[in-house]
Enzyme design. Structure first.
Site, PDB file in Angstrom:
ATOM      1  N   TYR A 297     120.712  14.945  30.714  1.00 40.05           N
ATOM      2  CA  TYR A 297     120.052  15.552  31.735  1.00 40.05           C
ATOM      3  C   TYR A 297     118.173  15.112  31.262  1.00 40.05           C
ATOM      4  CZ  TYR A 297     117.959  19.724  34.114  1.00 40.05           C
ATOM      5  OH  TYR A 297     117.476  20.117  35.200  1.00 40.05           O
ATOM      6  N   CYS A 298     117.247  14.442  32.339  1.00 45.68           N
ATOM      7  CA  CYS A 298     115.888  14.793  32.675  1.00 45.68           C
ATOM      8  C   CYS A 298     115.731  13.274  32.190  1.00 45.68           C
ATOM      9  CB  CYS A 298     115.230  15.985  32.261  1.00 45.68           C
ATOM     10  SG  CYS A 298     113.639  15.928  31.959  1.00 45.68           S
TER      11      CYS A 298
END
Length: 566
Positions: A297-298
């Site tokens: 994530y990210c």
């Protein structure tokens, strides 16, 4: 050292912004504008035209059927309340919108100005105008005036109390009011599990199964190190981790440590080795003989892609698939975040971090707030301080206030190697002294972008298509960087578009992709779950909790210790 110390002392006055960077941008813009007489004449003509439009409108503004001379942008809801249609507030709002339009024209399209400087000047002008919006002042906001008359000023009294409380909390370093209702381990981050491994940088959580069997390939979640992992395990109804466990997957999640000044010399290689690669070793020890579905994530997705490229380079085929959630791999067009990142700004941040040993979470949060200031700053000013209404706290907002710090060396490396040099996309990023290339990755890839992402713009995320040669499913979901990912089934108004490009299929640019991708109503979670199951084996017996015979016995119940460190 004297220069660094001086810059770090000035930083609180400039909110961490490099004044040199701002000055260079405005000098570039002002110099070129002053040397372009045609541009000046065009702006003069626009000013006269806008003034004439406003005069004509003001003469007719008291009529009910008076047509506005300018409409606000689609996302601008500051003047949507019906009271703005009455005199004189309709004329005031029209005057502001015309002024805003003029400044946009003045700060864009000036020949000779560098694109970066143009973006900085335009953004700064827009922020200054937003501060001066008539919606932000009692005397020029009809909605506030109506509320003040109705409550005999009680809204303003309550607004002052709200402001005073927020100021006191900010000065004492306390989180916003209402966050105390969300306690990690009590009503958020409560999916049952055990920490089975801990090193200086991570705790690895293995979640307790709830199904009689599970898919043989485990799922390893790599969260961003600028956020605490439990954004993917908020309340039970919107926990992606719980959703996976409930649907028969063995799930592991990394929980990053919250670094302090003693960790100033941790670098990107440390985060890769002690983070993703150590976690992968543990997962493969607990669930041997099976490949792993890795999810990032990210920034965790960026780090995961680096790890996957390094593994592929070294003929390590332990990944069954790679899923990137709002994660960039090419930083050539990173959106408005680029406004805060150039050589001058990075040097200024390095000086701040050199003094402290880390970048404080409030500084990063402040940059993100300014990128979406109308939603995150000015709308709150209106509601909390002028209307006297407290914005209800949610689990996601409470999580957002629970930030982490970033070590000096690692963050400086990240900004320079990714944003300034774009080393990963250019094949210059080195792991263990040798370059890695995303084209080496062999496992199927699932990539998610969100429509209103100010941190990882979806068109930038979409560039993964240019960097890999594997089957790639790209999904674009409604919402922003966080809300678009925390997107459980059953929430009305959610939708997504999705399209799979085979490894030898043609490339579609973002606009062509939008035209070709099929639109679906609902949550992307269901589509991704089906994709995971297609790329998994049949459900089989459950793995053990940890591997005690290999020194991986459960240490402490989830959510562990690292997530609790402030």
């Amino acid at each position: 050292m004297l220069d660094r110390w001086a810059h770090s002392q000035v930083s609180p006055l400039t909110r961490g912004v490099s004044t040199a960077s701002l000055r260079m941008a405005f000098d570039d813009w002002a110099t070129h504008l002053s040397l372009n007489p045609a541009e000046q004449l065009k702006l003069l003509q626009l000013a006269l035209q806008s003034t004439q439009q406003l005069v004509n409108y003001a003469a007719q503004a008291q009529k009910k059927d008076c047509k506005p001379c300018i409409e606000p942008m689609v996302h601008d809801t500051r003047f949507s309340h019906p009271s703005w249609q009455g005199w004189p507030f309709n004329a005031i709002s029209q005057s502001f919108l015309l002024t805003q339009q003029w400044w946009h024209e003045a700060t864009t399209g000036v020949r000779g100005v560098s694109p970066h400087h143009e973006s900085v000047v335009n953004f700064t002008a827009r922020q200054c105008l937003d501060m001066l919006s008539p919606a932000n002042f009692v005397i020029t906001n009809p909605e506030v005036l109506e509320r003040t008359e109705k409550t005999i000023g009680a809204n303003l009294r309550q607004g002052f109390v709200n402001w005073l409380e927020d100021t006191q909390r900010w000065q004492s370093g306390q989180p916003p009011k209402g966050t105390e209702a969300y306690q990690v381990g009590r009503n958020v981050a409560i999916t049952p599990g055990q920490v089975i491994y801990r090193n200086h940088l991570i705790e690895l959580i293995q979640y307790t199964p709830v199904t009689p069997q599970a898919r043989p390939e485990p799922v390893l979640i790599v969260p961003s190190w600028i956020m605490k992992y439990y954004i993917l395990d908020l309340s039970p109804h919107n926990s992606l981790i719980k959703y996976l466990v409930d649907n028969g997957h063995t799930v592991f999640a990394m929980s990053w440590a919250n670094p302090d000044a003693d960790d100033r010399d941790l670098d990107m290689e440390d985060y890769l080795r002690m983070g993703v690669l150590d976690a992968l070793e543990v997962v493969c020890a607990v669930v041997p003989k099976h490949k792993v579905h890795a999810v990032g994530y990210c920034l965790g997705g960026t780090l995961l892609s680096i790890a996957a490229a390094a593994m592929a380079r070294d003929a390590d085929d332990r990944l069954a698939s790679m899923t990137l959630l709002a994660a960039q791999t090419d930083f050539s067009e990173p959106g408005e975040l680029e406004l805060f990142i150039d050589d001058s700004q990075v040097a200024h941040l390095e000086d701040i971090m050199w003094d402290r040993g880390y970048l404080d979470s409030t500084q990063m949060a402040g940059a993100f707030q300014w990128m979406n200031s109308n939603d995150l700053i000015w709308s709150r000013l209106l509601k909390d301080y002028l209307l006297g209404e407290r914005t209800p706290m949610t689990d996601l907002m409470a999580w957002n206030a629970d930030g982490t710090r970033l070590p000096y060396r690692m963050h400086a490396e990240y900004l320079r190697r990714m944003f300034l040099k774009n080393d990963l996309a250019s094949g210059r990023y080195r792991v263990n002294g040798k370059p890695v290339a995303l084209t080496a990755i062999q496992c199927p890839t699932y990539c998610i972008g969100t429509v209103r992402d100010h941190v990882s713009p979806w068109r930038s995320v979409h560039k993964l298509h240019l960097l890999t040669n594997v089957d790639t499913t790209f999904l674009l979901t409604s919402g922003g960087h966080n809300v678009g990912i925390v997107n459980p089934p059953g929430v009305p108004g959610r939708s997504y578009q999705v399209l799979t490009r085979l490894h030898d299929g043609p490339y579609l640019d973002p606009d062509a992709w939008l035209q070709a991708a099929v639109q679906h109503e609902g949550s992307w979670w269901t589509h991704w779950l089906n994709w995971l199951q297609i790329h998994s084996g049949e459900a089989d017996s459950l793995p053990a909790m940890g591997a005690p015979d290999m020194g991986l016995a459960p240490l402490i119940a989830a959510p562990g210790q690292y997530v609790l460190k402030k």
